[in-house]
Design an enzyme around this catalytic site. Structure first.
Site, PDB file in Angstrom:
ATOM      1  N   CYS A  23       0.832  -1.207   0.000  1.00  0.00           N
ATOM      2  CA  CYS A  23       0.000   0.000   0.000  1.00  0.00           C
ATOM      3  C   CYS A  23       0.868   1.259   0.000  1.00  0.00           C
ATOM      4  CB  CYS A  23      -0.959  -0.005   1.191  1.00  0.00           C
ATOM      5  SG  CYS A  23      -0.157  -0.340   2.773  1.00  0.00           S
ATOM      6  N   HIS A  75      -1.395   0.681   7.760  1.00  0.00           N
ATOM      7  CA  HIS A  75      -1.874   0.823   6.377  1.00  0.00           C
ATOM      8  C   HIS A  75      -1.599   2.253   5.906  1.00  0.00           C
ATOM      9  CE1 HIS A  75      -4.133  -0.002   2.809  1.00  0.00           C
ATOM     10  NE2 HIS A  75      -5.017   0.936   3.065  1.00  0.00           N
TER      11      HIS A  75
END
EC number: 3.4.19.12
Length: 970
Positions: free
Chosen positions: A53, A303
């Protein structure tokens, strides 16, 4: 619900799914392919390949830098002339990968694209999250280096034009005022955020003046001496795109690992850098263009997402891998991202933000672009890249059409099945007096299961040995009408068909017979029990084993069930593989053979056993009742003589026992001191009354003591067997010095008078003697000790090497970890010295065990084979004082035993210790014999850790932030 025992119950078998109206989407599990299509005026997402990510956020941010995108499109490509249509395009360089990715992000019809080619070209591990800030620096450096080879200056210098600025390290001497300047380029400014609340405060600290005083004084070239000075950074020029790295991830000295700072930092949408510049003669107003966010409390997980402004429309978008969300009203909205931090942590309250300002505790990079008055750039995809994008779009359209067709076919099949089930389920029950079929409930449920098409009907699992329906399988079957059964067999095939003729009368009759016998057995059991209470007179009785009498009813029941079980097992397909069933039957038969009635009083010669304690006499009436159930049982009238061969063997055994007792008594009297381990000679302090001592193996002495203690249970020792102390060449394996120390556990010293008696009592294969020679009046230090036979140096060296190798090549050995509290020193030999008497008691317990269980080597090391008589793992030693002690380490308080192998690393041991003591690896200070163990990659063998080692553990103070422990585990 379904009544499983009732073959007529057809409710709750899965029919409810099909009754009534059904949404056609339930006939397939294929998502609408149009959901994968890019919406109008939307951006294209990027697939997260596991932990990529952070890469996706930077790619989206760089894609929306129009100048960088246009420069990359201008790069000449190897496929500029076009790619053959029958081959897939594979970019060869980083520039080509970026070109292709940017072209797809610009004109693809897909909702998201796969960046795996680009990630693979960079050599990134898709399962491991890298440091995002470090990745940004390294990639920019790589891109700049790659583009530096381009001829077009607009392409070659794009990284410097967009991202490169200059600052100078300026040092000013306080004495003479001399100013030295070191100019350096930067691609981002790394700003410390600890102790700050506003971005401008962070920039001010970055540029603040530092005093160089004391030991840190500056050597001035003008003064030619060390002088007090000041040092600071001056901004000389700024790039078009200003990257500000907020140092959220810092090194924690206490834990030795990185941690994340969840400090709120405020920043505005407009940033005026003019006050921070050295020369204030230009316009340095920047506007916010991207905010990179890290969600999560740990520096090692979490994340990454990006908020990026579209330079053409001025609208803000949130890029979250495949998902892209447009912000309302052209405004940056960070609120939801700030609520995702761990709620249990006591975080500071979010400060209030005015108009045009924001604050975040998760932002780790802010990107500002120089405020431009001209209209933003319009970037077109080059023709050769557009052709590749069109080709990918065609593939996507083909896939969409294929998925739509599959959905259409699934719906058509579902509708046909729906009509079939609605019609047949109504006619499924068999009406009274009408023909019917039995069919498997499992198959019916699969027919009604919409997810799997039914296979051919297979009824073989429900057949008895006669090829008909097994009575016990009725609960697994359902009775359906012949009309529906005809349809099923025509449509799906299979068999055999089980209609009214398939009911097996033979099995039912057999079952009734067994039930009658079982009822009769209960009556006969009461009768036999009463008959056993009666006294048997004369010779009318029979011998029966007591064990058989205790379990005869159970044995009879098993025999009655055996035939029925054999009928079940006759069909191998019923419960699995036929071969496995045969094997299980064989095992069962073997067990039954062991338990056959009255065979517990049969001797090995097939006759009546001699032990009357295991049998009793029963009356003739009781025996006849028992014979009805066990016609093949061995029969022994009570006047039957016992086995003559067993009587002879018993008589011989008694004579041998008496002989062994006499031998043991004689040997104990002759060698009383050796037996009690009293008045033993010692090589370390040689006795004055003799100049020679004899040696036997310690194993011989131990075995002899066992025999003397228990002559009826242990075999007599006939020979001394000194060959175990000698090498194949006949030389002694031990030096005089080693026999006084580590090898003393392998030998026992014998007085000359005892040796004369040993030679009379035992067969001596080799005489081993130690002789002392000393000149009259000479110095005691000149005493010479000679062995006969002499030492064999080669074999002695080989033995030592083997012992060292055994200590370094162990598997599943026990070591002990002792936790030290308050720096209290633990004596290395404390544990073995704790209780001498307990050691002797332990030896007694060892000797009381049956032969083969006494020796740990016998059970564990050699798996039942006789142990080597010479072993470094010998557990009994004879020390100078003559006290017996076990050398096996016994745990003391605060100590735990761990199983380890020589080839495992110290790091792996620390993880074992963490589970045992709840001390994190980085808080563990380990030492062995005063030596610190610090190399985590070294093996235990190389560190000198051997079986039974005691390692000291001193734990550092535990840390308050347990999140660091989670980081280590991750």
């Amino acid at each position: 619900r379904n009544c499983r025992g009732n073959p007529n119950c057809l409710v709750g078998i899965g029919e409810h799914v099909w009754l009534g109206e059904i949404d056609e989407n339930s006939f397939h599990n294929i998502d609408d392919p149009n959901c994968e299509r890019r919406k109008k005026n939307a951006f294209v997402g990027l697939t997260n390949l596991g932990a990529t990510c952070y890469v996706n956020t930077f790619l989206q941010m760089w894609f929306l830098n129009l100048e960088l995108r246009q420069a990359l499109y201008l790069c000449p490509s190897a496929c500029g002339d076009g790619v053959p249509k029958d081959t897939d395009y594979e970019p060869q360089t980083i520039c080509e990968h970026l070109q292709y990715l940017f072209a797809l992000l610009q004109n693809s019809k897909r909702r998201y694209i796969d960046p795996s080619g680009f990630v693979k070209a960079l050599g990134l591990d898709t399962g491991q999250q890298q440091d995002a800030q470090e990745f940004s620096k390294l990639f920019m450096s790589l891109l700049e280096d790659t583009l530096s080879k381009q001829k077009n200056p607009d392409v070659r210098n794009i990284v410097q034009k967009q991202f490169c600025g200059e600052y100078a390290y300026v040092t000013v001497c306080n004495q003479c005022g001399r100013e030295s300047k070191l100019v350096s380029k930067f691609y981002e400014l790394e700003l410390n955020i600890q102790g700050h609340k506003q971005l401008t405060d962070c920039i001010t600290e970055f540029l603040k003046e530092e005093k160089l005083e004391g030991d840190n004084r500056y050597f001035c070239e003008t003064c030619q001496s060390k002088q007090n000075a000041t040092r600071k950074i001056r901004l000389l020029s700024l790039p078009c795109t200003l990257n500000l790295q907020l140092m959220r991830f810092v090194f924690d000295r206490q834990t030795g690992h990185k941690k994340k700072l969840n400090t709120y930092i405020g920043f505005s949408e407009l940033l005026d850098m003019e006050p921070f510049m050295e020369q204030k003669n230009g316009v340095h107003v920047y506007e916010l263009s991207a905010v990179l966010i890290h969600r999560g409390v740990s520096a090692y997980s979490g994340h990454y997402i990006a908020h990026v402004k579209d330079p053409q429309t001025g609208e803000w978008y949130k890029f979250n891998d495949e998902d892209i969300e447009k912000m309302e009203g052209k405004k940056l909205q960070l609120g939801i991202e700030e609520d995702l931090a761990e709620p249990s942590k006591s975080q500071s309250r979010k400060p209030k933000c005015g108009k045009g300002t924001h604050c975040s505790r998760n932002a780790y990079m802010l990107v500002y672009r120089l405020q431009a008055r001209e209209k933003s750039l319009s970037v077109e995809v080059p023709a050769f890249l557009q052709e590749l994008v069109e080709r990918d779009n065609c593939k996507f359209e083909e896939w969409c059409n294929e998925m739509a067709e599959m959905r259409k076919q699934s719906v058509a099949r579902g509708k046909i099945k729906h009509e079939e089930v609605k019609e047949l389920y109504q006619r499924l029950p068999a009406e009274a007096g009408s023909p019917y079929d039995f069919i498997s409930l499992e198959w019916l449920q699969k027919w009604l299961d919409e997810s799997t098409p039914p296979k051919p009907i297979d009824n073989t699992a429900c057949l008895c040995s006669h090829g008909k329906l097994h009575p016990d399988k009725i609960s697994l079957m359902k009775r359906i009408s012949e009309y529906v059964a005809d349809f099923f067999y025509r449509r799906y095939g299979g068999g055999p068909r089980l209609n009214v003729k398939a009911l097996c009368k033979d099995c039912v009759v057999e079952r009734c017979r067994i039930l009658r016998l079982k009822n009769q057995l209960n009556e006969d059991y009461k009768t036999v029990t009463n008959l056993l209470k009666m006294t048997v007179k004369g010779n009318d009785g029979f011998w029966v084993g007591k064990a058989s009498l205790r379990s005869w009813r159970q044995l009879a029941l098993e025999q009655l069930n055996e035939q029925d079980e054999d009928a079940e097992h006759s069909n191998g397909k019923m419960n699995g593989n036929a071969q496995n069933k045969d094997e299980s039957n064989e095992e069962k038969r073997e067990e039954e053979e062991e338990l056959n009635f009255n065979e517990d009083i049969v001797c090995p010669h097939g006759d009546l056993c001699i032990s009357e304690n295991e049998r009793r006499v029963v009356s003739k009436e009781a025996w006849e009742k028992l014979k009805q159930y066990f016609p093949k049982a061995p029969e022994f009238p009570n006047n039957k003589e016992c086995c003559s061969q067993c009587k002879i063997l018993e008589r011989e055994g008694e004579e041998n026992e008496a002989l062994h007792k006499m031998m043991a008594s004689e040997q104990k009297t002759s060698l009383q001191n050796l037996f009690h381990d009293k008045c033993r000679p010692c090589l370390g302090s040689w006795p004055q009354e003799t100049d020679e001592l004899y040696i036997v193996s310690q194993f011989f002495v131990e075995e002899w003591r066992k025999f003397v203690r228990r002559p009826t249970r242990c075999s007599p020792v006939s020979s001394v067997a000194n060959s175990v102390l000698l090498c194949p060449h006949g030389g002694l394996m031990f030096t005089f010095a080693s026999m006084t120390k580590e090898d003393s556990k392998h030998i026992a010293l014998i007085w000359p008078s005892e040796w004369e008696r040993i030679q009379k009592l035992f067969v001596v294969d080799h005489v081993i003697k130690i002789t002392r020679t000393q000149a009259a009046g000479a110095d005691p230090e000149s005493t010479h000790y000679a062995s006969e036979p002499q030492l064999c140096p080669e074999c002695r060296e080989g033995l030592l090497c083997q012992q060292q190798r055994d200590l370094r090549e162990y598997t599943q050995a026990t070591i002990y970890i002792h936790k030290v509290v308050d720096n209290k020193k633990v004596m290395k030999d404390a544990a073995p010295e704790l209780n001498v008497s307990s050691s002797e008691a332990e030896e007694e317990r060892e000797e009381n065990k049956p032969e083969g269980e006494q020796d740990p080597d016998f059970n564990q090391a050699n798996g039942g084979t006789k142990r080597q008589k010479l072993s470094h793992q010998s557990y009994i030693t004879y020390q100078k004082q003559g006290i017996r002690r076990s050398t096996r380490h016994r745990k003391v308080r605060g100590e735990k035993a761990l199983l380890v192998s020589a080839n495992q690393t110290l790091k792996e041991l620390k993880i074992q210790i963490m589970h045992a003591f709840s001390v994190a690896p980085f808080d563990q200070n380990l030492s062995l014999d005063g030596k610190i163990l610090s190399d985590d990659t070294a093996t235990l063998g190389s560190l000198g850790v051997i079986p039974e080692s005691v390692i000291l553990l001193k734990a550092d103070e535990p840390i308050a932030d347990y999140a660091a422990m989670d980081d280590v585990m991750q």
